[in-house]
Design a protein around this motif. Sequence first.
Motif, PDB file in Angstrom:
ATOM      1  N   HIS A  60       0.829  -1.187   0.000  1.00 22.48           N
ATOM      2  CA  HIS A  60       0.000   0.000   0.000  1.00 22.48           C
ATOM      3  C   HIS A  60       0.874   1.251   0.000  1.00 22.48           C
ATOM      4  O   HIS A  60       1.836   1.349   0.759  1.00 22.48           O
ATOM      5  N   THR A 127      -7.770   5.770  -9.596  1.00 20.95           N
ATOM      6  CA  THR A 127      -7.824   4.377  -9.128  1.00 20.95           C
ATOM      7  C   THR A 127      -9.254   3.858  -9.095  1.00 20.95           C
ATOM      8  O   THR A 127      -9.467   2.643  -9.139  1.00 20.95           O
ATOM      9  N   THR A 128     -10.218   4.761  -9.016  1.00 20.71           N
ATOM     10  CA  THR A 128     -11.621   4.335  -8.917  1.00 20.71           C
ATOM     11  C   THR A 128     -12.282   4.185 -10.283  1.00 20.71           C
ATOM     12  O   THR A 128     -13.422   3.738 -10.365  1.00 20.71           O
ATOM     13  N   HIS A 267      -4.182   1.375  -8.689  1.00 18.19           N
ATOM     14  CA  HIS A 267      -5.263   0.523  -8.190  1.00 18.19           C
ATOM     15  C   HIS A 267      -5.782   1.022  -6.843  1.00 18.19           C
ATOM     16  O   HIS A 267      -5.000   1.522  -6.018  1.00 18.19           O
ATOM     17  N   PRO A 268      -7.083   0.835  -6.596  1.00 23.15           N
ATOM     18  CA  PRO A 268      -7.629   1.180  -5.277  1.00 23.15           C
ATOM     19  C   PRO A 268      -7.311   0.088  -4.262  1.00 23.15           C
ATOM     20  O   PRO A 268      -6.972  -1.045  -4.629  1.00 23.15           O
ATOM     21  N   VAL A 269      -7.410   0.446  -3.001  1.00 24.49           N
ATOM     22  CA  VAL A 269      -7.290  -0.538  -1.926  1.00 24.49           C
ATOM     23  C   VAL A 269      -8.702  -0.970  -1.544  1.00 24.49           C
ATOM     24  O   VAL A 269      -9.542  -0.137  -1.180  1.00 24.49           O
ATOM     25  N   LYS A 270      -8.970  -2.243  -1.650  1.00 27.49           N
ATOM     26  CA  LYS A 270     -10.317  -2.747  -1.391  1.00 27.49           C
ATOM     27  C   LYS A 270     -10.736  -2.468   0.051  1.00 27.49           C
ATOM     28  O   LYS A 270      -9.945  -2.636   0.988  1.00 27.49           O
ATOM     29  N   GLY A 271     -11.976  -2.044   0.183  1.00 27.63           N
ATOM     30  CA  GLY A 271     -12.534  -1.804   1.513  1.00 27.63           C
ATOM     31  C   GLY A 271     -12.227  -0.434   2.088  1.00 27.63           C
ATOM     32  O   GLY A 271     -12.731  -0.087   3.160  1.00 27.63           O
ATOM     33  N   GLN A 272     -11.423   0.359   1.396  1.00 36.48           N
ATOM     34  CA  GLN A 272     -11.095   1.691   1.904  1.00 36.48           C
ATOM     35  C   GLN A 272     -12.295   2.625   1.761  1.00 36.48           C
ATOM     36  O   GLN A 272     -12.902   2.713   0.701  1.00 36.48           O
TER      37      GLN A 272
END
Length: 296
Positions: A60, A127-128, A267-272
């Motif tokens: 991350h 990222t989204t 890329h996004p961080v899942k769950g953020q």
Amino acid sequence: MLKSLLGYQSSLNGNAGDSHIRRKLYENGVTMSLRSNIALIQKLSEELLAKWLSLPEAQHVPLCQHMLGFAMKSVTQTAMGSSFEDDREVIRFRRHHDAILEDTMIFSLAGCIITANLCTWVVYFLTTSEDVQQNLYKEMDHVLGKGPITHEKIEQLRYCRQVLCETVRTAKLTPIAAQLQELEGRVDQHTIPKETLVLYALGVMLQDSSSWPSPYKFDPERFNDQLAMKNLSLLGFSGSQECPELRFAYMVATVLLSVLVRKLYLHPVKGQVMETKYELVTSPKEEAWITVSKRS
């Protein structure tokens, strides 16, 4: 200085001419500095790219932290250079150029904060949206190829400018503005006395559904419409009303994207869950995390 930063210094003290001249010199100086420092901004962008490429692919990345450091380097090295390395020069400058020193401090503070947060938000929004990121990559590849970015080529990056404008609008980058009413005025039945501090709720206007269809959607394509660009310009985020600090931020962000997007997938961080903190400049409430991977 706070009054200058907020933008509500009045010209009622009889120095309106001096203030206007100072502002024009200031704006021209920023424009010239940007043209002559694109290579410096590209170098700083490539240093950040190298840092990200050295990380394990799943690690991350603390976006806010890295963008603040990048913005601080960009602003200080562009605005100051080596002029203030000699203490005697600092003292001499302070004695004879109070007004210029104040302008420099304002630019350094406001420019750094605006640049850091514009870069943070645009990378986060990319990222989204894989489609927006891919469209931006295609434009960068078409206009720049494998070569460096130049001032002339920046003018050709129309979609990139749309992405940055939509970032400013969606993030509500500067949610308020303030100005002293220099003459008595009226709004409907209300009288605004002379020297009243007027606050402009820019954040509300930037997401007003009567001006922006689907106002909470990140959609750079909306700025294909000249009316959308005109609406943004009227709020001071584009065109002749654009402040020097925002102009600097647009340029730095464009150079940064030209380096990152051609080499990386973002890329996004899942769950953020991204929560927003509204101050003079809007920022994420907590650290914004992303991951990156190398383009093949």
